[in-house]
Design a protein around this motif. Structure first.
Motif, short mmCIF file in Angstrom:
data_model
loop_
_atom_site.label_atom_id
_atom_site.label_comp_id
_atom_site.label_asym_id
_atom_site.label_seq_id
_atom_site.Cartn_x
_atom_site.Cartn_y
_atom_site.Cartn_z
N ILE A 104 0.84 -1.12 0.06
CA ILE A 104 -0.02 0.08 0.10
C ILE A 104 0.91 1.18 0.04
N GLY A 105 0.25 2.40 -0.31
CA GLY A 105 0.95 3.54 -0.18
C GLY A 105 1.33 4.27 1.25
N ALA A 106 2.09 5.31 1.13
CA ALA A 106 2.40 5.72 2.39
C ALA A 106 1.29 6.04 3.15
N GLY A 107 1.32 6.08 4.58
CA GLY A 107 0.12 6.42 5.21
C GLY A 107 -1.10 5.62 5.17
N GLY A 108 -1.05 4.48 4.56
CA GLY A 108 -2.08 3.45 4.25
C GLY A 108 -3.08 3.75 3.24
N LYS A 109 -2.51 4.47 2.29
CA LYS A 109 -3.21 4.80 1.08
C LYS A 109 -3.53 3.53 0.13
N LEU A 110 -4.80 3.12 -0.32
CA LEU A 110 -4.63 2.16 -1.31
C LEU A 110 -4.67 2.92 -2.75
N VAL A 111 -3.33 2.65 -3.22
CA VAL A 111 -3.05 3.28 -4.63
C VAL A 111 -2.44 2.11 -5.40
N GLY A 112 -3.07 2.01 -6.89
CA GLY A 112 -2.69 1.29 -7.60
C GLY A 112 -2.83 -0.03 -7.50
N PHE A 113 -3.42 -0.83 -8.52
CA PHE A 113 -3.40 -2.24 -8.55
C PHE A 113 -3.57 -2.53 -9.76
N GLY A 114 -2.85 -3.62 -10.40
CA GLY A 114 -3.21 -4.00 -11.81
C GLY A 114 -4.66 -4.66 -12.01
N GLY A 115 -5.25 -5.01 -11.08
CA GLY A 115 -6.63 -5.64 -11.18
C GLY A 115 -7.70 -4.75 -10.91
N GLY A 116 -7.37 -3.29 -10.61
CA GLY A 116 -8.17 -2.42 -10.10
C GLY A 116 -8.41 -2.39 -8.59
N LEU A 117 -8.52 -0.96 -8.07
CA LEU A 117 -8.78 -1.00 -6.41
C LEU A 117 -9.77 -1.74 -5.90
N ASP A 118 -10.92 -2.03 -6.69
CA ASP A 118 -11.98 -2.73 -6.04
C ASP A 118 -11.65 -4.16 -5.93
N ARG A 119 -10.79 -4.68 -6.69
CA ARG A 119 -10.44 -6.10 -6.30
C ARG A 119 -9.29 -6.12 -5.15
N LYS A 120 -8.46 -5.22 -5.13
CA LYS A 120 -7.36 -5.05 -3.94
C LYS A 120 -8.14 -4.77 -2.75
N ILE A 121 -9.05 -3.88 -2.67
CA ILE A 121 -9.99 -3.78 -1.49
C ILE A 121 -10.70 -5.16 -1.04
N LYS A 122 -11.14 -5.93 -1.90
CA LYS A 122 -11.80 -7.09 -1.77
C LYS A 122 -10.84 -8.23 -1.30
N LEU A 123 -9.55 -8.15 -1.76
CA LEU A 123 -8.70 -9.13 -1.30
C LEU A 123 -8.18 -8.89 0.17
N LEU A 124 -7.88 -7.55 0.61
CA LEU A 124 -7.52 -7.07 1.73
C LEU A 124 -8.62 -7.51 2.87
N GLU A 125 -9.87 -7.08 2.46
CA GLU A 125 -11.04 -7.30 3.26
C GLU A 125 -11.12 -8.79 3.58
N LEU A 126 -11.03 -9.68 2.56
CA LEU A 126 -10.78 -11.22 2.81
C LEU A 126 -9.92 -11.43 3.82
N GLU A 127 -8.68 -10.86 3.63
CA GLU A 127 -7.63 -11.53 4.59
C GLU A 127 -7.88 -10.82 5.92
N ALA A 128 -8.35 -9.67 5.93
CA ALA A 128 -8.57 -9.08 7.18
C ALA A 128 -9.76 -9.86 8.05
N ARG A 129 -10.63 -10.06 7.41
CA ARG A 129 -11.90 -10.97 7.98
C ARG A 129 -11.24 -12.25 8.40
N VAL A 130 -10.69 -12.94 7.50
CA VAL A 130 -10.37 -14.39 8.11
C VAL A 130 -9.34 -14.22 9.35
N THR A 131 -8.34 -13.38 9.24
CA THR A 131 -7.38 -12.94 10.36
C THR A 131 -8.36 -12.74 11.46
N LEU A 132 -9.14 -11.87 11.46
CA LEU A 132 -10.07 -11.85 12.52
C LEU A 132 -10.82 -12.83 13.22
N GLN A 133 -11.19 -13.38 12.32
CA GLN A 133 -12.13 -14.82 12.46
C GLN A 133 -10.96 -15.79 13.55
#
Length: 159
Positions: free
Chosen positions: A126-155
């Motif tokens: 990710i970018g400095a300061g936690g910014k979600l910048v750039g992703f070859g698959g599009g930021l919507d996919r990056k967000i979904k992947l990070l959300e998936l991993e965060a959810r699984v980690t919390l569970q």
């Protein structure tokens, strides 16, 4: 190299194998891709990817063969594989870890050129300061992947 498509929470995801190892991946369909794995490498890759997308797997055991890339890009891609599931690093931190602290932008270019996204997890950078910048698959996919991993980690942490 043979391509196999699978449905995922981020849309169609296509993985390339050389018979035994993963050597490419793409967001979306690829022309002439199979819908069923054609060899042992593809079967393992598809099974591991399905388990990853289902939140049942946090790393990959399938062998990986990176078909191209400069020495710097390969160093960045190796560093990506060291980022723990559910965690992120900044482009600057990855640049420092590969020995070139001023190369944050070059790390971004290497992320964009990653031939095996998800398996080589460029979405964890990710970018400095936690910014979600750039992703070859599009930021919507990056967000979904990070959300998936965060959810699984919390569970896994709280159950």
């Amino acid at each position: 190299m043979r391509w196999t498509m699978l449905d995922s929470p981020i849309g169609v995801f296509t993985v390339a194998t050389d018979g035994t190892s993963v050597c490419g991946a793409a967001f979306g369909p690829v022309e002439h891709a199979d819908t069923e794995p054609a060899d042992e490498g593809a079967r393992q890759a598809v099974a591991e990817l399905r388990a990853y997308f289902a939140g049942e797997r946090t790393d990959f055991d399938v062998p990986v063969t990176v078909p191209r890339g400069s020495e710097f890009e390969r160093a960045v891609w190796r560093e990506m594989t060291r980022i723990p599931y559910g965690e992120t690093l900044t482009y600057g931190e990855v640049a420092r870890r590969v020995g070139d602290p001023g190369a944050a932008r070059a790390v971004g270019v290497a992320c964009n050129r990653n031939p095996i996204p998800v398996v080589v997890p460029c979405h964890r950078i990710i970018g400095a300061g936690g910014k979600l910048v750039g992703f070859g698959g599009g930021l919507d996919r990056k967000i979904k992947l990070l959300e998936l991993e965060a959810r699984v980690t919390l569970q896994r942490t709280w159950t």
